[in-house]
Design a protein around this motif. Structure first.
Motif, short mmCIF file in Angstrom:
data_model
loop_
_atom_site.label_atom_id
_atom_site.label_comp_id
_atom_site.label_asym_id
_atom_site.label_seq_id
_atom_site.Cartn_x
_atom_site.Cartn_y
_atom_site.Cartn_z
N GLY A 139 12.56 -14.58 60.57
CA GLY A 139 13.10 -15.82 61.15
C GLY A 139 14.01 -16.62 60.24
O GLY A 139 15.10 -17.03 60.65
N PRO A 140 13.63 -16.87 58.98
CA PRO A 140 14.49 -17.68 58.11
C PRO A 140 15.86 -17.09 57.84
O PRO A 140 16.77 -17.81 57.44
N MET A 141 16.03 -15.79 58.05
CA MET A 141 17.34 -15.20 57.84
C MET A 141 18.37 -15.78 58.82
O MET A 141 19.57 -15.76 58.57
N VAL A 142 17.89 -16.31 59.94
CA VAL A 142 18.76 -16.98 60.90
C VAL A 142 18.63 -18.49 60.81
O VAL A 142 19.62 -19.22 60.71
N TRP A 143 17.37 -18.99 60.82
CA TRP A 143 17.16 -20.44 60.88
C TRP A 143 17.65 -21.15 59.61
O TRP A 143 18.21 -22.24 59.70
N ALA A 144 17.41 -20.56 58.44
CA ALA A 144 17.77 -21.25 57.19
C ALA A 144 19.28 -21.48 57.07
O ALA A 144 19.71 -22.61 56.78
N PRO A 145 20.15 -20.47 57.26
CA PRO A 145 21.59 -20.76 57.21
C PRO A 145 22.04 -21.74 58.29
O PRO A 145 22.95 -22.53 58.06
N MET A 146 21.41 -21.70 59.47
CA MET A 146 21.78 -22.66 60.52
C MET A 146 21.52 -24.10 60.08
O MET A 146 22.27 -25.02 60.45
N THR A 206 5.47 -16.01 67.54
CA THR A 206 5.00 -17.25 66.91
C THR A 206 5.35 -17.27 65.43
O THR A 206 5.71 -18.31 64.88
N GLY A 207 5.24 -16.11 64.78
CA GLY A 207 5.66 -16.05 63.38
C GLY A 207 7.15 -16.31 63.23
O GLY A 207 7.59 -17.01 62.32
N LEU A 208 7.94 -15.75 64.14
CA LEU A 208 9.39 -15.91 64.11
C LEU A 208 9.79 -17.37 64.25
O LEU A 208 10.63 -17.88 63.50
N PHE A 209 9.18 -18.07 65.20
CA PHE A 209 9.56 -19.46 65.45
C PHE A 209 8.86 -20.45 64.52
O PHE A 209 9.31 -21.59 64.39
N GLY A 210 7.80 -20.03 63.87
CA GLY A 210 7.15 -20.94 62.91
C GLY A 210 7.73 -20.85 61.51
O GLY A 210 7.33 -21.60 60.62
N SER A 211 8.70 -19.98 61.32
CA SER A 211 9.13 -19.59 59.98
C SER A 211 10.08 -20.53 59.23
O SER A 211 10.14 -20.44 58.00
N PRO A 212 10.88 -21.39 59.88
CA PRO A 212 11.94 -22.07 59.11
C PRO A 212 11.48 -22.78 57.85
O PRO A 212 12.11 -22.66 56.80
N VAL A 213 10.38 -23.52 57.91
CA VAL A 213 9.97 -24.32 56.75
C VAL A 213 9.55 -23.44 55.59
O VAL A 213 9.61 -23.87 54.43
N LEU A 214 9.14 -22.20 55.85
CA LEU A 214 8.66 -21.33 54.78
C LEU A 214 9.76 -20.99 53.80
O LEU A 214 9.51 -20.69 52.64
N ALA A 215 11.02 -21.03 54.26
CA ALA A 215 12.16 -20.79 53.37
C ALA A 215 12.93 -22.08 53.11
O ALA A 215 13.33 -22.37 51.99
N THR A 216 13.13 -22.88 54.17
CA THR A 216 13.98 -24.06 54.05
C THR A 216 13.25 -25.25 53.46
O THR A 216 13.87 -26.23 53.07
N ALA A 264 21.51 -22.21 48.50
CA ALA A 264 20.06 -22.36 48.34
C ALA A 264 19.27 -21.90 49.55
O ALA A 264 18.32 -21.12 49.44
N ALA A 265 19.66 -22.36 50.75
CA ALA A 265 18.90 -22.01 51.95
C ALA A 265 18.92 -20.51 52.20
O ALA A 265 17.91 -19.90 52.54
N SER A 266 20.09 -19.88 52.02
CA SER A 266 20.19 -18.44 52.25
C SER A 266 19.41 -17.66 51.19
O SER A 266 18.80 -16.63 51.49
N VAL A 267 19.43 -18.15 49.96
CA VAL A 267 18.69 -17.48 48.88
C VAL A 267 17.19 -17.55 49.14
O VAL A 267 16.46 -16.55 49.01
#
Length: 584
Positions: A191-198, A240-250, A514-517
């Protein structure tokens, strides 16, 4: 409190519902203030050569020509608009017939210039800049980021408490039932591979990503609870893992929005405790519920926790992205003044991006950074290994404490407390190290060489095999159960030191990405975390607890040299990279 709620999702909805009559910004109460938000110098540069940055010097021409050009540019900056000279041409734009930028008074160069007035912070103490927020506001937002992280991370391990119930309900094997854990972890790695850069796009920001995906995360729990068949259960565990993921990276990027580099390590340390607490407390919270109520009750607990977090964050979590804050400020000023020339720098940068560049940034950049940057690949591989070992090792707790020591399902959850205690014990000495040793190494600009973040990782690397050997060879009937639990605490000490050192290093070495890394780091570690548990039961059954844990310990020893190598050669490798920072 009014300013805090104003920048939250609920605040935006209240402003929209009342047509901006409540929770107003200062410039909305006094429209004459708009000029203080405009940078005259940068606006003049936009008119002169189409960029808010200073124009680069041409190396051709003699010294007198260069001196003349410097004087002319100085005259432009002071509002002396009799003539302006462009480096790339001898054509002069007269002050009488040229279009001028109203804010700076500089004539707009018809070839390179743009009539744009740059909206920015009105000073170094602008209260809307997240770096200038009060300590109390920063602490509250840090707590909210930690709450969101805990609410999502607990979703992986809390499911494992009901694995036996899933096997009985859907008549599947243990390996198949474990897929409910691994697919969830795979989802929050992808998930963060999409959500974080967005979240880096100025027009979007971080809050819509956090809250929007959390809404889906909460409601998809119902689909898991009421799954009609095993395939439906697995599909929605992945989603649920996919949509719960943004904060884990961002989440790390959000903390970087608020804290200067010298203080960021403290915030990421606290955030790391929240991340560790999720997988550790999941079996404890879900164990007793699964034992007495069945496999669905741990998911109900996850639903209640994440639903509570959704309500709290919607009311109290403000936007932390400075790019989004400036974009919304420039949009407000355009509506208030009717001036379409008011724009911020992040907005200008996004306008210049093509659709192809946006797709590359959101979908390709995290992967290319992760696999093409040697520093990132090595550190992410190390962290991924530790993460994978953690999930394999977690599977041994049932074998040890139920099979050897006779714990029931709820009591087995208590055996994870040693890991939590270890993470709490390491905080005070780590913070003392930051305060007395690392902070004095920052320069006058508040910057530090990224490699100086890594010494704690060199120590943490030894704690992981120490834990695995201790745990593996003391888990036997002749040794009291408290001994392997004490040994388990060393894992959280090592993981804490490694994670915090590496995450701070990555943020310092690649500040523009940073977000992508962080997304790439999350993807790598979640990939390992998803795959490793599938062979955990067979590994511990066939090799025994001692040798299975030792195998993991030997594997972790092989990666210990990585932070040492980067401490010595990291600067040279970093400066050879096209994307890493070179000025430190």
């Amino acid at each position: 409190m009014k300013e805090l709620v104003r920048d939250t999702i609920v605040g935006h909805l209240l402003r929209l519902a009342t047509t901006r009559r409540v929770l107003q910004y200062e410039e909305e109460r006094d429209q004459s203030l708009w000029k203080r938000y405009v940078d005259k110098e940068k606006s003049g540069r936009m008119a002169h050569h189409g960029s808010p940055e200073e124009e680069e010097e041409e190396e051709t021409g003699d010294a007198s020509d260069n001196s003349t050009q410097e004087q002319q540019r100085a005259g432009v900056a002071e509002g002396n608009t009799t003539a302006t000279t462009r480096n790339s041409s001898d054509t002069q734009v007269g002050s009488g017939d040229a279009q001028r930028n109203e804010v700076s008074g500089v004539p707009v160069d018809p070839e390179k210039g743009r009539d744009v007035s740059i909206v920015t912070w009105f000073g170094d103490d602008d209260p809307e800049n997240p770096l200038n927020w009060s300590t109390g506001k920063k602490f509250l937002v840090t707590f909210l980021i930690c709450l969101l992280t805990f609410s999502v991370y607990i979703g992986s391990a809390i499911y494992s408490a009901g694995t036996q119930g899933v096997m009985e309900r859907f008549r599947v094997s243990q390996v198949a039932a474990t897929l409910g854990l691994t697919l969830f972890v795979a989802g929050y790695g992808l998930g963060p591979m999409v959500w974080a850069p967005m979240s880096e796009i100025p027009q979007i920001g971080r809050n819509p990503i956090y809250i929007g995906t959390l809404v889906v995360f909460v409601f998809f729990q119902f689909a898991v609870i009421y799954a009609k068949n095993f395939g439906m259960l697995l599909a929605f565990r992945f989603l649920t893992g996919l949509f719960g993921s943004p904060v884990l990276a961002t989440g790390g990027a959000s903390l970087s929005d608020m804290y200067m580099p010298a203080k960021r390590a403290y915030a990421i340390g606290i955030w790391g405790i929240a991340a560790i607490s999720g997988p550790v407390l999941g079996p404890l919270i879900g164990g007793f519920a699964a034992q007495h109520k069945g496999w669905q009750w741990p998911i109900w607990e996850l639903l209640w926790l994440s639903g509570f977090s959704l309500i709290v964050l919607a009311i109290f979590l403000p936007e932390t992205s400075s790019a989004n804050i400036l974009y919304r400020r420039s949009r407000r000023l355009r509506k208030l003044t009717g001036r379409n020339d008011l724009k911020c720098e992040p907005e200008l940068m996004s306008e210049q991006m093509t659709s192809k560049e946006i797709v590359l940034m959101t979908l390709v950049r995290p992967f290319s950074l992760n696999f093409l940057e040697p520093i990132l690949f090595l550190l992410n591989l190390y962290i991924a290994l530790i993460y994978g070992i953690l999930y394999v090792w977690f599977e041994s707790f049932a074998i040890v404490f139920e099979g050897i020591y006779g714990f029931n399902l709820g009591e087995e959850g208590l055996s994870f407390v040693g890991i939590l205690v270890g993470s709490l014990v390491v905080i005070p000495p780590f913070f003392l190290y930051l305060y007395f040793i690392q902070e004095p190494q920052f320069n006058e600009n508040g910057e530090i060489k990224p490699e100086k973040r890594l010494p704690p990782a060199c120590i943490g690397g030894f704690c992981i095999p120490l834990c695995l050997f201790w745990f593996g060879w003391t888990a036997r009937p002749s040794v009291h159960w408290i001994v392997p639990i004490i040994g388990s605490g060393w894992f959280s000490v090592g993981a804490f030191l490694l994670f915090n050192s590496v995450l701070n290093y990555l943020g310092d070495a690649y500040p523009d990405y940073a977000a992508s890394v962080y997304a790439g780091n999350d993807f790598m570690r979640s990939s390992f975390g998803a795959g490793f548990p599938l062979f955990a039961a067979a590994m511990y059954t066939n090799l025994g607890v001692g040798w299975a844990s030792s195998t993991l310990g030997f594997l972790s020893i092989a990666f210990i040299p990585i932070p040492f190598v980067l401490c010595i050669y990291g600067e040279r490798i970093r400066k050879a990279s096209k994307r890493a920072r070179h000025d430190l």
